[in-house]
Design an enzyme around this catalytic site. Sequence first.
Site, short mmCIF file in Angstrom:
data_model
loop_
_atom_site.label_atom_id
_atom_site.label_comp_id
_atom_site.label_asym_id
_atom_site.label_seq_id
_atom_site.Cartn_x
_atom_site.Cartn_y
_atom_site.Cartn_z
CG ASN A 10 -1.89 1.12 1.26
OD1 ASN A 10 -1.56 2.22 0.84
ND2 ASN A 10 -3.08 0.86 1.78
CE LYS A 13 -1.78 -0.30 5.45
NZ LYS A 13 -1.65 -1.73 5.78
CG ASP A 70 -3.82 -5.85 9.47
OD1 ASP A 70 -3.73 -6.00 8.24
OD2 ASP A 70 -4.86 -6.12 10.10
CB SER A 71 -4.41 0.11 9.66
OG SER A 71 -3.93 0.07 8.32
CG PHE A 152 -5.13 5.55 1.76
CD1 PHE A 152 -4.35 6.26 2.65
CD2 PHE A 152 -5.42 4.22 2.06
CE1 PHE A 152 -3.88 5.68 3.82
CE2 PHE A 152 -4.94 3.62 3.22
CZ PHE A 152 -4.17 4.35 4.09
N GLY A 153 -8.38 5.33 1.05
CA GLY A 153 -9.33 4.51 1.80
C GLY A 153 -10.56 5.30 2.25
CG ASP A 155 -7.83 9.06 4.64
OD1 ASP A 155 -8.01 8.36 5.66
OD2 ASP A 155 -6.70 9.29 4.18
CE LYS A 175 -4.56 9.29 7.25
NZ LYS A 175 -4.72 8.40 6.09
NE ARG A 181 -0.64 3.55 8.32
CZ ARG A 181 -1.87 3.76 7.84
NH1 ARG A 181 -2.26 4.96 7.45
NH2 ARG A 181 -2.72 2.75 7.74
#
Length: 203
Positions: A10, A13, A70-71, A152-153, A155, A175, A181
């Site tokens: 990713n 990340k 892993d999130s 991303f994701g 967000d 962020k 993170r």
Amino acid sequence: MLNLIVATGNLHKMEEMHSFLDGLPILLKSMKDFAKFPDIEETGQTFEENVKIKARICFDFFKQPVLADDSGLEVLALDNEPGVYSARYAGPGANDQDNNRFLLHKMKGLQGEKRKARFVCTLCYKDRQIEKIFTGTTEGMILEEYKGRQGFGYDPLFYIPEIGKTYAQLSTEQKNAFSHRGKALRKLVHFLEQKRYLALPES
Ligand code: ITT
């Protein structure tokens, strides 16, 4: 200099990690910077199980210090879904847009407190002697509409009342200052400093 291979495919990340660790004596590479890298199947039921799977497989392959992440997102009213399934919530092969749409669909009709959610990030640092987990969480709300274009994701749907913005309305640096993170990375850096892994050469 600490050479660290990040067990991730990713790139978002990676970007956040690069930004957070900028200026420290750490050389960060994604496993995808190498011609050959292991295929990792995330078979765990928890973030911690999955992060250990990623770190162990990557360490066994490269035999160098590794960092795994892993999130995911946990929505209280959905019994903590999507959780470990965050990357594939809308089904196998789903992209961010599919997952966001599916989340909005699942949360249709939920109001106020029922839109509470939190992001969780579990990191695992592993080398020959050490395997250590670091966790960071950030509380927020899931909006009914997208706000912001960065990140991303999930967000654009994840709103932090404290600052009145979604993750997607923040620069990478901003962020990191609030995110799950960023919090986990802060703990990792503290640990590496204490172990003197980040000691600068004496002049
Ligand atoms: P790797 O396993 O290769 O690291 P991945 O994206 O599959 O990449 P995960 O299994 O940890 O990673 O799933 C994380 C998912 O959770 C990610 O795809 C997003 O959907 C969501 N997520 C995690 N952190 C996020 C963040 O900071 N912002 C938005 N969504 C995030």
